[in-house]
Design an enzyme around this catalytic site. Structure first.
Site, PDB file in Angstrom:
ATOM      1  N   ASN A  97       0.832  -1.099   0.141  1.00 47.27           N
ATOM      2  CA  ASN A  97       0.096   0.051  -0.133  1.00 47.27           C
ATOM      3  C   ASN A  97       0.714   1.231   0.014  1.00 47.27           C
ATOM      4  O   ASN A  97       0.279   2.369   0.007  1.00 47.27           O
ATOM      5  CB  ASN A  97      -0.912   0.155   1.126  1.00 47.27           C
TER       6      ASN A  97
ATOM      7  N   TYR B 154      -0.761   9.546   6.870  1.00 49.00           N
ATOM      8  CA  TYR B 154       0.801   9.301   6.035  1.00 49.00           C
ATOM      9  C   TYR B 154       1.145  10.658   5.470  1.00 49.00           C
ATOM     10  O   TYR B 154       2.606  10.503   4.692  1.00 49.00           O
ATOM     11  CB  TYR B 154       0.516   8.026   5.098  1.00 49.00           C
TER      12      TYR B 154
ATOM     13  N   ASP C 171      11.969 -13.742   9.414  1.00 50.76           N
ATOM     14  CA  ASP C 171      12.776 -14.890   9.199  1.00 50.76           C
ATOM     15  C   ASP C 171      13.806 -14.625   8.202  1.00 50.76           C
ATOM     16  O   ASP C 171      15.089 -15.069   8.126  1.00 50.76           O
ATOM     17  CB  ASP C 171      12.120 -16.225   8.941  1.00 50.76           C
TER      18      ASP C 171
ATOM     19  N   ARG D 248      -1.318   4.432  17.740  1.00 51.51           N
ATOM     20  CA  ARG D 248      -2.457   4.050  16.853  1.00 51.51           C
ATOM     21  C   ARG D 248      -3.108   2.810  17.585  1.00 51.51           C
ATOM     22  O   ARG D 248      -2.892   2.553  18.516  1.00 51.51           O
ATOM     23  CB  ARG D 248      -1.791   3.800  15.444  1.00 51.51           C
TER      24      ARG D 248
HETATM   25  C1  DQA Z   1       3.183   1.908   8.385  1.00 52.74           C
HETATM   26  C2  DQA Z   1       2.482   1.610   9.512  1.00 52.74           C
HETATM   27  C3  DQA Z   1       1.443   0.394   9.311  1.00 52.74           C
HETATM   28  O1  DQA Z   1       0.817  -0.225  10.416  1.00 52.74           O
HETATM   29  C4  DQA Z   1       0.663   0.187   8.032  1.00 52.74           C
HETATM   30  O2  DQA Z   1       0.046  -0.795   7.937  1.00 52.74           O
HETATM   31  C5  DQA Z   1       1.440   0.901   7.061  1.00 52.74           C
HETATM   32  C6  DQA Z   1       2.331   1.976   7.156  1.00 52.74           C
HETATM   33  C7  DQA Z   1       3.947   3.364   8.446  1.00 52.74           C
HETATM   34  O3  DQA Z   1       4.650   3.552   7.765  1.00 52.74           O
HETATM   35  O4  DQA Z   1       3.373   4.171   9.248  1.00 52.74           O
HETATM   36  O5  DQA Z   1       1.019   0.336   5.917  1.00 52.74           O
HETATM   37  O6  DQA Z   1       4.179   0.998   8.139  1.00 52.74           O
END
Ligand code: DQA
Length: 147
Positions: free
Chosen positions: A11, A23, A87, A107
């Site tokens: 994502n 973000y 791993d 969070r």
């Molecule tokens: C993340 C935090 C994770 O919990 C979330 O699933 C993400 C982004 C971050 O960069 O803050 O996809 O890794």
């Protein structure tokens, strides 16, 4: 020259449009550009790779053996689920720094646990794109001070 593999998990290709309140507005391209600038200053090489697939990230970690001296990873949601990525990092034994844009500890509780942290040199969480810059600087300092 030291070479660092930068891995972005699921994502993160949607950064810029994805939950900007959490973000921020920076895109993955702008983060990679920032990292290239930091890498130039530090005189290291960076190669960035993003995947939404756990196995592709694991393949990239395996392929890093003998090619890269450090790994900077934002495992995205796999942070909280993936024993397999943990791993893989343990298997290749390449010093790895974990980064997160958001502060995962303020969070939802399911984000408070990281499977990756125990195999990482350290973790930077909560500073947006700055987490990556700090993480890269810390990783390079770590690699340069290894015995
Ligand atoms: C993340 C935090 C994770 O919990 C979330 O699933 C993400 C982004 C971050 O960069 O803050 O996809 O890794």
């Amino acid at each position: 020259m030291l070479s660092v593999l930068v891995l972005h998990g699921p994502n993160l290709n949607l950064l810029g449009q994805r939950e900007p309140g959490v973000y921020g507005h920076e895109t993955l391209d702008s983060i990679n550009q920032l990292l290239r600038q930091v890498a130039d200053l530090l005189q290291v090489k960076v190669s960035a790779f993003q995947s939404n697939h756990e196995g592709a990230l694991i393949d990239a970690i395996h392929a890093a053996s003998g090619q890269h001296q450090g790994i900077l990873i934002n495992p995205g949601a796999y942070t909280h689920t993936s024993v397999a990525i943990r791993d893989a990092i343990a298997a290749v034994a390449i010093p790895t720094v974990e980064v997160h844009l958001s502060n995962i500890y303020r969070r939802e509780t399911f984000r408070h646990h990281s499977y990756i942290a125990p195999v990482a040199v350290g973790q930077v969480s909560g500073f947006g794109a700055e987490s990556y810059r700090l993480g890269l600087q810390a990783l390079v300092t770590h690699l340069r001070t290894l015995p």
